[in-house]
Design a protein around this motif. Structure first.
Motif, PDB file in Angstrom:
ATOM      1  N   PRO A   1      36.164  38.961  44.930  1.00  0.00           N
ATOM      2  CA  PRO A   1      34.727  39.121  45.048  1.00  0.00           C
ATOM      3  C   PRO A   1      33.829  37.990  44.608  1.00  0.00           C
ATOM      4  O   PRO A   1      34.144  37.406  43.688  1.00  0.00           O
ATOM      5  N   VAL A   2      32.661  37.974  45.545  1.00  0.00           N
ATOM      6  CA  VAL A   2      31.721  37.035  45.329  1.00  0.00           C
ATOM      7  C   VAL A   2      31.361  36.924  43.797  1.00  0.00           C
ATOM      8  O   VAL A   2      30.970  36.078  43.380  1.00  0.00           O
ATOM      9  N   ALA A   3      30.780  38.285  43.307  1.00  0.00           N
ATOM     10  CA  ALA A   3      30.407  38.346  42.124  1.00  0.00           C
ATOM     11  C   ALA A   3      31.164  37.921  40.913  1.00  0.00           C
ATOM     12  O   ALA A   3      30.771  37.082  39.789  1.00  0.00           O
ATOM     13  N   ARG A   4      32.494  38.089  40.908  1.00  0.00           N
ATOM     14  CA  ARG A   4      33.413  37.443  39.927  1.00  0.00           C
ATOM     15  C   ARG A   4      33.446  35.940  40.056  1.00  0.00           C
ATOM     16  O   ARG A   4      33.678  35.350  38.903  1.00  0.00           O
ATOM     17  N   ILE A   5      33.493  35.590  41.165  1.00  0.00           N
ATOM     18  CA  ILE A   5      33.496  34.058  41.298  1.00  0.00           C
ATOM     19  C   ILE A   5      32.027  33.375  40.816  1.00  0.00           C
ATOM     20  O   ILE A   5      32.069  32.288  40.049  1.00  0.00           O
ATOM     21  N   ILE A   6      30.948  34.004  41.098  1.00  0.00           N
ATOM     22  CA  ILE A   6      29.839  33.461  40.405  1.00  0.00           C
ATOM     23  C   ILE A   6      29.847  33.620  38.960  1.00  0.00           C
ATOM     24  O   ILE A   6      29.308  32.622  38.247  1.00  0.00           O
ATOM     25  N   ALA A   7      30.173  34.768  38.473  1.00  0.00           N
ATOM     26  CA  ALA A   7      30.179  34.869  36.734  1.00  0.00           C
ATOM     27  C   ALA A   7      31.112  33.853  36.291  1.00  0.00           C
ATOM     28  O   ALA A   7      30.713  33.189  35.404  1.00  0.00           O
ATOM     29  N   GLU A   8      32.147  33.425  37.028  1.00  0.00           N
ATOM     30  CA  GLU A   8      33.337  32.457  36.255  1.00  0.00           C
ATOM     31  C   GLU A   8      32.513  31.103  36.540  1.00  0.00           C
ATOM     32  O   GLU A   8      32.683  30.201  35.601  1.00  0.00           O
TER      33      GLU A   8
END
Length: 464
Positions: free
Chosen positions: A186-193
């Motif tokens: 998911p995009v949100a998890r990539i952005i958070a990382e």
């Protein structure tokens, strides 16, 4: 936290294995393990394996033979040494590894390594544990954050997996069988990382996937995002100056991604886009699902959008049934496209793949002669590209100390190593330089303007 112990992780193969090894180290750090660069200092040895090349499994067993001797020496001294095998050979071989190498305490596949601490604990009571299941849960959710205290200090670059697996089923490739079907985070998890990495000083991320441009993750708006839209979002993260991605498939090189190369200065002008062969007959036998002319037309569209882009590729010579005429088609394609760099290999049979059982195997001497000719052409093109850099001015990211006193090494927008004189404090800076010389695959440069330890960072751009 338990007393500090040491883990030695040896990673083979692709960049995703490098990323996986780092994440395994982070998972073990929560259990009190610090990484060591010496196997002799280790309490745990973890081999993170690759199954792409021929005899990959045999190399692992050879390494395990040497580790067995060390484990026996430790036992005689009254000290324990745990041994694990991870990665794609682990996925492919499973219980066979434990049968052939009883020194192995546990085997863990590339989709299961988030369970590594629990697996290690189980193996102490019952050695020979194998976990190669494809879990229902997202392994990345179970892993610790990438900026926790006590983890390995970061440099200015990092890998970030956004997609795993492949649905293409090329006839020569084991990836669909060892990594599974295409799955996008998911995009949100990539952005958070990515934000964690940027906060830790990372200035360049390389997005990883077995088929990275097939990325189709769920966006925060509930819709599916493609790789282009993800790159636009990543470019908004403060501190991230550069974005790269690898490895791509021609079928997934969309208009939106080509436009992102045109529009995003943070997206580096370097594209690894494997074609494998230049013969339509061989491409069909490989199940590549595109023709050579379609690939060439795609390259033309990419270059029209980003004229300064550099191309890299992969080639296999000697695929079953390849004739002299087929090979000459590959040479003509290389002459037409012109690559800045490339990887080329002799075909090697991988058990379980469709090509493994094909007749018409090309004799080894013929494969060797063809590979030599292809590599000579690719090296000639790479040398020409590198020489064309002399006198050019562009931004580089300074990554680490060079071999000489007072020297730093960075990367050009085209991924070439660049050496120049600069203070150590400039590591992590993006600096404008002019290339003065080339030696082999390396460039030498001088900063544009004066350089000081307090030199401000500048926005990255393409080649001038």
């Amino acid at each position: 936290m338990t007393d500090t112990k040491r883990v030695f992780i040896k990673s083979y193969g692709c960049q995703m294995n490098v990323y996986d090894a780092e994440r395994m180290g982070e998972a073990l750090a929560a259990e009190g393990y610090q990484q060591t660069q010496s196997v002799d200092d280790a309490d745990l040895v973890l081999l993170n394996t690759c199954h792409i090349r021929e005899k990959a499994a045999e190399k692992v067993y050879s390494e395990l033979g040497r580790i067995r001797v060390l484990k026996e020496e430790r036992k005689a001294e009254g000290r324990a040494l745990s041994v694990g095998v991870a990665g794609c050979v682990a996925q492919a071989e499973g219980d066979e590894i434990v049968r052939r190498a009883p020194t192995v305490d546990f085997v863990v596949g590339p989709q299961s390594y988030h369970r590594l601490p629990a697996l290690l604990e189980r193996s102490r009571a019952q050695p020979g544990v194998v976990d190669i299941d494809f879990p229902a849960e997202d392994k990345f959710d179970a892993l610790p954050g990438r900026t926790r205290p006590g983890l390995i200090s970061r440099g200015p670059t990092a890998f970030l997996t956004v997609q795993e697996g492949c649905d293409k089923f090329c006839a020569f490739c084991v990836v669909p069988y060892t990594r599974g079907a295409e799955v996008s985070r998911p995009v949100a998890r990539i952005i958070a990382e990515a934000e964690d990495l940027a906060a830790a000083g990372v200035r360049e991320v390389t997005l990883l996937g077995q088929n990275v441009n097939a990325y189709h993750g769920e966006g925060p708006d509930g819709r599916v995002w493609d790789l282009a839209r993800l790159c636009y979002r990543l470019s908004e993260i403060e501190g991230l100056a550069r974005i790269r991605y690898t490895t791509s498939h021609p079928l997934d090189m969309t208009d939106s991604l080509i436009e992102a190369h045109r529009d995003l200065p943070t997206l580096m002008p370097y594209l690894h886009l494997p074609v494998q062969a230049g013969s339509d007959r061989i491409l069909a036998a490989m199940n590549r699902r595109h023709a050579a002319e379609e690939y060439v037309r795609l390259i033309e569209r990419i270059r029209a959008a980003r004229p300064d882009i550099a191309l890299s590729g992969d080639f296999i010579v000697g695929f079953p049934g390849e004739t002299d005429a087929d090979f000459e088609d590959t040479m003509r394609l290389v002459e037409t496209v012109r690559y800045a760099s490339a990887y080329s290999f002799k075909y090697s049979s991988r058990p379980g793949t469709p090509a493994a059982g094909k007749g018409e195997q090309v004799p080894e001497p013929v494969k060797g002669e063809r590979l030599q000719r292809l590599q000579a052409l690719l090296n000639e093109q790479a040398d020409e590209f590198n020489r064309s850099m002399v006198g050019r001015t562009f931004d580089i990211l300074l990554e680490k100390p060079g071999r000489r006193e007072g020297q730093l090494t960075g990367r050009s927008p085209y991924l070439q190593p660049v050496h120049l004189s600069a203070p150590h404090a400039a590591i992590g800076d993006v600096m404008q330089v002019t290339v003065t010389d080339v030696a082999g695959h390396s460039l030498f440069a001088e900063p544009v303007g004066s350089v000081s330890a307090e030199a401000p960072r500048v926005a990255v751009g393409g080649a001038a």
